[in-house]
Design an enzyme around this catalytic site. Sequence first.
Site, short mmCIF file in Angstrom:
data_model
loop_
_atom_site.label_atom_id
_atom_site.label_comp_id
_atom_site.label_asym_id
_atom_site.label_seq_id
_atom_site.Cartn_x
_atom_site.Cartn_y
_atom_site.Cartn_z
N HIS A 166 0.88 -1.18 0.00
CA HIS A 166 0.00 0.00 0.00
C HIS A 166 0.92 1.23 0.00
O HIS A 166 2.02 1.19 0.55
CB HIS A 166 -0.83 -0.06 1.28
N ASP A 198 3.01 -4.66 8.08
CA ASP A 198 1.81 -3.84 7.95
C ASP A 198 0.63 -4.80 8.08
O ASP A 198 0.33 -5.57 7.16
CB ASP A 198 1.85 -3.14 6.59
N GLN A 205 -4.56 -5.29 6.88
CA GLN A 205 -5.55 -6.24 6.32
C GLN A 205 -5.50 -7.59 7.00
O GLN A 205 -6.23 -8.51 6.62
CB GLN A 205 -5.31 -6.41 4.81
N LYS A 222 -10.56 -0.59 10.42
CA LYS A 222 -10.74 -1.80 9.62
C LYS A 222 -11.04 -2.99 10.53
O LYS A 222 -11.29 -4.09 10.06
CB LYS A 222 -9.47 -2.09 8.81
N CYS A 266 -4.69 2.35 -3.72
CA CYS A 266 -3.44 2.86 -3.12
C CYS A 266 -2.28 1.90 -3.35
O CYS A 266 -1.40 1.75 -2.48
CB CYS A 266 -3.60 3.15 -1.63
#
Length: 414
Positions: free
Chosen positions: A131, A208, A211, A234, A372
Amino acid sequence: MGIPATKAKNIIDLESIRKDFPILQTMVHGQPLIYFDNAATSQKPEEVLKAIREYYTETNSNVHRGIHYLSNKATTQFEEARKTIAAHLNAAPEEIVFTRGTTEAINLVASCYGEAFVKKGDEIIVSAMEHHSNIVPWQMLCERRKAVLKVIPINREGELKMEEYKKMLSPKTRLVAVTHVSNTLGTINPAEEIIALAHDKDIPVLLDGAQAAPHLSIDVKKLDADFYCFSGHKTYAPTGIGILYGKKEWLTQLPPYQGGGEMIKEVTFEKTTYNESPLRFEAGTPNIEASIVLAQAINYINKIGLENIAAHEHELLVYATGKLQEIKGLQIIGTAKNKGSLISFAVDGIHPTDIGMLLDQQGIAVRTGHHCTQPLMNFYRIPGTVRASFAFYNTFGEIDFFVKALNKAIGMLK
Ligand code: PLP
């Protein structure tokens, strides 16, 4: 594609879970909302909405500074929230820094770790599927320090080329920053292996987890991650809150991020001394409400069980993948063996935005565009994709309706 189907059915009580999310009752253009944009942001359960109201009606006050009842109450809840989140990740509370989100967490590490450890000629490794939030902060650091950004390549399926990665790790590498789960391809990266290979060369790794955290059980100790971050919004909590986990040994070595209240021990005009971590990285009044509510959201998903969530979402992924593969001219972008619950696709000769607009007319929320991840779009030589991303409150019936609506949209656009 090679996603193994699981046998489990009725893993979670969908009917009762859907009642927990009032927004799912929304009608859109005369149709019941089908919300397949969960990778952009998740919907919020009643318990979270109730916790927001409770905070402002029963607790609201500033933290860490007051001696009065409400301030103590807010401080206790805020620090309890830190403990809940720490336990959820198998971390210690002092290893949990509250940020505005994943983006700020990555910027914090790029800024503080960069300041302390990155110099001219050093290398930072990211991957081709990142991202923008996990590219641009490192680019900016590399510009400041005259360091070099290296990119782990991927194959057409959307998996990291691990042999290439191994070769890239060198005495010049200062940090590896990769996504745990790709927001565009769905690929679940082999996080433990990525970390172990870097650690063999004493290189720290940032994952990261934007997700990953909403869908997978995360154990930062088992992963042996040096830094791990995710966003509250999220993960069924409000916007404006995120988590940076940093191993204690790293956080204690890093200089502060921003200057201001909370992050200091003592201030004089001659010299300021700084607080210990995590407060050293939390200058100014934090997002108290959202921090407390994030812990409530985590309690909520833990009640359902992340294993049950992952199992149901995997079923949705397998089911939707099978249905989409039957559509002529549709190409799934991201066919890794190990995938999270999202599907990106392109349809021959049709712009993704047109599909998104026609799906919206039928009550279906999907995301279209580059998500993104512009370098990834360049890799696949496409302008963008349509992305359907599932959460545990989504149903097989919704997928059936979505596939019908998609066929109708394609028919109109061809
Ligand atoms: N990283 C990944 C993989 C994401 O999917 C996102 C958001 O979509 C981000 C980082 C940025 O998260 P936020 O905008 O919540 O900071």
